[in-house]
Design a protein around this motif. Sequence first.
Motif, PDB file in Angstrom:
ATOM      1  N   GLY A  66       0.822  -1.203   0.000  1.00 58.32           N
ATOM      2  CA  GLY A  66       0.000   0.000   0.000  1.00 58.32           C
ATOM      3  C   GLY A  66       0.858   1.255   0.000  1.00 58.32           C
ATOM      4  N   ARG A  67       2.059   1.131   0.553  1.00 60.86           N
ATOM      5  CA  ARG A  67       2.994   2.265   0.595  1.00 60.86           C
ATOM      6  C   ARG A  67       4.320   1.940  -0.068  1.00 60.86           C
ATOM      7  NH1 ARG A  67       2.271   4.506   6.713  1.00 60.86           N
ATOM      8  NH2 ARG A  67       0.074   5.002   6.512  1.00 60.86           N
ATOM      9  N   GLY A  68       4.572   0.689  -0.262  1.00 65.61           N
ATOM     10  CA  GLY A  68       5.828   0.259  -0.861  1.00 65.61           C
ATOM     11  C   GLY A  68       5.893  -1.250  -0.934  1.00 65.61           C
ATOM     12  N   TYR A  69       6.969  -1.746  -1.492  1.00 64.42           N
ATOM     13  CA  TYR A  69       7.155  -3.187  -1.625  1.00 64.42           C
ATOM     14  C   TYR A  69       7.716  -3.771  -0.330  1.00 64.42           C
ATOM     15  CZ  TYR A  69       6.417  -2.841  -6.642  1.00 64.42           C
ATOM     16  OH  TYR A  69       5.865  -2.640  -7.882  1.00 64.42           O
ATOM     17  N   VAL A  70       7.244  -4.959  -0.002  1.00 66.56           N
ATOM     18  CA  VAL A  70       7.685  -5.707   1.179  1.00 66.56           C
ATOM     19  C   VAL A  70       7.997  -7.122   0.721  1.00 66.56           C
ATOM     20  CG1 VAL A  70       6.999  -6.556   3.458  1.00 66.56           C
ATOM     21  CG2 VAL A  70       6.181  -4.332   2.666  1.00 66.56           C
ATOM     22  N   TRP A  71       9.104  -7.679   1.195  1.00 67.60           N
ATOM     23  CA  TRP A  71       9.485  -9.028   0.801  1.00 67.60           C
ATOM     24  C   TRP A  71       8.622 -10.053   1.526  1.00 67.60           C
ATOM     25  CZ3 TRP A  71      11.756 -11.199  -3.072  1.00 67.60           C
ATOM     26  CH2 TRP A  71      12.136 -12.537  -2.997  1.00 67.60           C
ATOM     27  N   ALA A  72       8.028 -10.969   0.756  1.00 69.92           N
ATOM     28  CA  ALA A  72       7.259 -12.087   1.302  1.00 69.92           C
ATOM     29  C   ALA A  72       8.098 -13.341   1.091  1.00 69.92           C
ATOM     30  CB  ALA A  72       5.920 -12.209   0.595  1.00 69.92           C
ATOM     31  N   PRO A  73       8.594 -13.981   2.148  1.00 69.97           N
ATOM     32  CA  PRO A  73       9.456 -15.159   1.979  1.00 69.97           C
ATOM     33  C   PRO A  73       8.704 -16.351   1.390  1.00 69.97           C
ATOM     34  CG  PRO A  73       8.936 -14.823   4.296  1.00 69.97           C
ATOM     35  CD  PRO A  73       8.348 -13.665   3.543  1.00 69.97           C
TER      36      PRO A  73
END
Length: 105
Positions: A66-73
Amino acid sequence: MKLARPLLALRHALLIPLALMALASAPSYAQTEVIIRQAPPPMQYERTPGPRPGYAWDRGHWRWSGRGYVWAPGYWQPMRGARWIPGHWQARGPNWYWKEGHWVR
């Protein structure tokens, strides 16, 4: 008053299974389409574990928070008698679209 309680109990007894059936019949393929103007970061290196009978490895990926990319393992998921195609970001013009992972027979 004596008649109202059995009717109320009957109504609840019928409404609960109907509500559960309605939820269960919702299409599982209906997913929110994610469209972003910002390209995802380069893939992170993630060591793929060795084979695990009965499971497919779903590799890690960048997801939009929603605000940026986040790593999903990555994680293991049970096999469904098909081949797993991992989710990935696809560029279309100036936008990036998330293509959800799916099973192919």
